[in-house]
Design a protein around this motif. Structure first.
Motif, PDB file in Angstrom:
ATOM      1  N   ALA A  24      72.868   4.089 -48.319  1.00 42.97           N
ATOM      2  CA  ALA A  24      73.891   4.105 -49.555  1.00 42.97           C
ATOM      3  C   ALA A  24      73.062   4.278 -50.848  1.00 42.97           C
ATOM      4  N   ILE A  25      72.187   3.179 -50.961  1.00 36.99           N
ATOM      5  CA  ILE A  25      71.285   3.383 -52.026  1.00 36.99           C
ATOM      6  C   ILE A  25      70.386   4.411 -52.025  1.00 36.99           C
ATOM      7  N   GLU A  26      69.803   4.939 -50.827  1.00 34.41           N
ATOM      8  CA  GLU A  26      68.761   6.059 -50.609  1.00 34.41           C
ATOM      9  C   GLU A  26      69.733   7.264 -51.308  1.00 34.41           C
ATOM     10  N   LYS A  27      70.807   7.455 -50.694  1.00 33.20           N
ATOM     11  CA  LYS A  27      71.605   8.758 -51.171  1.00 33.20           C
ATOM     12  C   LYS A  27      72.031   8.502 -52.832  1.00 33.20           C
ATOM     13  N   ALA A  28      72.363   7.533 -53.257  1.00 30.79           N
ATOM     14  CA  ALA A  28      72.426   7.603 -54.691  1.00 30.79           C
ATOM     15  C   ALA A  28      71.335   7.600 -55.525  1.00 30.79           C
ATOM     16  N   VAL A  29      70.086   7.164 -55.039  1.00 32.34           N
ATOM     17  CA  VAL A  29      68.973   7.332 -55.740  1.00 32.34           C
ATOM     18  C   VAL A  29      68.473   8.963 -55.765  1.00 32.34           C
ATOM     19  N   VAL A  30      68.614   9.556 -54.654  1.00 33.83           N
ATOM     20  CA  VAL A  30      68.298  10.828 -54.634  1.00 33.83           C
ATOM     21  C   VAL A  30      69.320  11.746 -55.323  1.00 33.83           C
ATOM     22  N   THR A  31      70.585  11.274 -55.450  1.00 29.72           N
ATOM     23  CA  THR A  31      71.592  12.091 -56.107  1.00 29.72           C
ATOM     24  C   THR A  31      71.841  12.237 -57.436  1.00 29.72           C
ATOM     25  N   GLN A  32      71.306  10.782 -57.906  1.00 29.39           N
ATOM     26  CA  GLN A  32      71.792  10.466 -59.376  1.00 29.39           C
ATOM     27  C   GLN A  32      70.332  10.322 -60.008  1.00 29.39           C
ATOM     28  N   VAL A  33      69.108   9.985 -59.430  1.00 28.22           N
ATOM     29  CA  VAL A  33      67.881   9.674 -60.110  1.00 28.22           C
ATOM     30  C   VAL A  33      67.003  10.912 -60.123  1.00 28.22           C
ATOM     31  N   ALA A  34      66.511  11.051 -58.837  1.00 24.05           N
ATOM     32  CA  ALA A  34      65.429  12.028 -58.569  1.00 24.05           C
ATOM     33  C   ALA A  34      65.306  12.379 -57.189  1.00 24.05           C
ATOM     34  N   SER A  35      65.134  13.690 -57.050  1.00 20.56           N
ATOM     35  CA  SER A  35      64.975  14.141 -55.490  1.00 20.56           C
ATOM     36  C   SER A  35      63.644  13.243 -55.061  1.00 20.56           C
ATOM     37  N   TYR A  36      63.438  13.238 -53.857  1.00 20.30           N
ATOM     38  CA  TYR A  36      61.972  12.791 -53.309  1.00 20.30           C
ATOM     39  C   TYR A  36      60.685  13.491 -54.090  1.00 20.30           C
ATOM     40  N   GLY A  37      60.776  14.789 -53.836  1.00 18.93           N
ATOM     41  CA  GLY A  37      59.826  15.575 -54.626  1.00 18.93           C
ATOM     42  C   GLY A  37      59.489  15.391 -56.006  1.00 18.93           C
ATOM     43  N   ARG A  38      60.768  15.122 -56.586  1.00 20.16           N
ATOM     44  CA  ARG A  38      60.471  14.527 -58.182  1.00 20.16           C
ATOM     45  C   ARG A  38      60.087  13.217 -58.215  1.00 20.16           C
ATOM     46  N   GLN A  39      60.278  12.283 -57.566  1.00 21.62           N
ATOM     47  CA  GLN A  39      59.776  11.140 -57.481  1.00 21.62           C
ATOM     48  C   GLN A  39      58.299  11.206 -57.252  1.00 21.62           C
ATOM     49  N   LEU A  40      57.829  11.519 -56.337  1.00 27.62           N
ATOM     50  CA  LEU A  40      56.648  11.958 -55.814  1.00 27.62           C
ATOM     51  C   LEU A  40      55.803  12.615 -57.110  1.00 27.62           C
ATOM     52  N   GLY A  41      56.392  13.397 -57.709  1.00 28.46           N
ATOM     53  CA  GLY A  41      55.611  14.125 -58.771  1.00 28.46           C
ATOM     54  C   GLY A  41      55.368  13.162 -59.897  1.00 28.46           C
ATOM     55  N   LYS A  42      56.420  12.385 -60.266  1.00 28.27           N
ATOM     56  CA  LYS A  42      56.324  11.475 -61.493  1.00 28.27           C
ATOM     57  C   LYS A  42      55.210  10.541 -60.804  1.00 28.27           C
ATOM     58  N   ILE A  43      55.249   9.949 -59.926  1.00 27.27           N
ATOM     59  CA  ILE A  43      54.063   9.048 -59.461  1.00 27.27           C
ATOM     60  C   ILE A  43      52.767   9.679 -59.525  1.00 27.27           C
ATOM     61  N   THR A  44      52.882  10.847 -59.143  1.00 22.96           N
ATOM     62  CA  THR A  44      51.341  11.312 -59.171  1.00 22.96           C
ATOM     63  C   THR A  44      51.246  11.801 -60.408  1.00 22.96           C
ATOM     64  N   GLN A  45      51.857  12.153 -61.423  1.00 25.43           N
ATOM     65  CA  GLN A  45      51.540  12.201 -62.732  1.00 25.43           C
ATOM     66  C   GLN A  45      51.023  10.949 -63.514  1.00 25.43           C
ATOM     67  N   ALA A  46      51.748   9.747 -63.010  1.00 25.41           N
ATOM     68  CA  ALA A  46      51.553   8.717 -63.706  1.00 25.41           C
ATOM     69  C   ALA A  46      50.127   8.219 -63.194  1.00 25.41           C
ATOM     70  N   VAL A  47      49.674   8.407 -62.078  1.00 31.07           N
ATOM     71  CA  VAL A  47      48.404   7.830 -61.452  1.00 31.07           C
ATOM     72  C   VAL A  47      47.297   8.687 -61.997  1.00 31.07           C
ATOM     73  N   LEU A  48      47.519   9.996 -62.241  1.00 29.74           N
ATOM     74  CA  LEU A  48      46.718  10.727 -62.864  1.00 29.74           C
ATOM     75  C   LEU A  48      46.420  10.352 -64.281  1.00 29.74           C
ATOM     76  N   GLU A  49      47.425   9.944 -65.064  1.00 31.12           N
ATOM     77  CA  GLU A  49      47.129   9.498 -66.420  1.00 31.12           C
ATOM     78  C   GLU A  49      46.454   8.296 -66.226  1.00 31.12           C
ATOM     79  N   LEU A  50      46.697   7.309 -65.560  1.00 34.49           N
ATOM     80  CA  LEU A  50      45.988   6.048 -65.409  1.00 34.49           C
ATOM     81  C   LEU A  50      44.531   6.310 -64.907  1.00 34.49           C
ATOM     82  N   ALA A  51      44.185   7.191 -64.166  1.00 34.19           N
ATOM     83  CA  ALA A  51      43.071   7.764 -63.721  1.00 34.19           C
ATOM     84  C   ALA A  51      42.172   8.183 -64.948  1.00 34.19           C
TER      85      ALA A  51
END
Length: 125
Positions: free
Chosen positions: A46-73
């Motif tokens: 239920a949490i997974e479904k809510a996160v994917v439908t209301q916050v961000a898809s798995y790809g979008r989550q991964l994209g945000k993480i990637t951008q944040a890591v690149l900024e930190l780097a």
């Protein structure tokens, strides 16, 4: 090409390999990794479904993480980090809300199934 009058006609000049030829669109039933299907290796579906439908898809989550890591780097702390923090806050809010709903549902089920245990639990709480 098959004749419309005889569906069993044979044409030696047309070859169809396995999994080829006339294929109907089956896309509505093959939206893998979609919130419609539960691929839940760990955690609460239920949490997974809510996160994917209301916050961000798995790809979008991964994209945000990637951008944040690149900024930190690069030694920066910009928009990607702020976006990742917002996403984390949104996910935590969903987790808390979903947890409260689950507890409430479990309590109502306990009350229906064993009212004495429900009353005893309320006294302990």
């Amino acid at each position: 090409m098959k004749s419309l009058t005889n569906p069993f006609s044979f044409n030696p000049f047309i070859w169809h390999w396995p999994l080829s030829g006339d294929v109907k669109d089956i896309s509505p039933t093959t939206t893998w990794f979609s919130p419609q299907y539960e691929i839940n290796l760990a955690g609460d579906s239920a949490i997974e479904k809510a996160v994917v439908t209301q916050v961000a898809s798995y790809g979008r989550q991964l994209g945000k993480i990637t951008q944040a890591v690149l900024e930190l780097a690069d030694g920066e702390s910009g928009d990607a980090i702020a976006s990742l923090r917002k996403m984390a806050d949104d996910i935590n809010a969903i987790k808390q809300h979903t947890l409260a709903e689950k507890i409430e549902a479990d309590l109502m089920r306990l009350k229906q199934q064993d009212n004495a245990a429900y009353e005893a639990l309320l006294k302990r709480l």
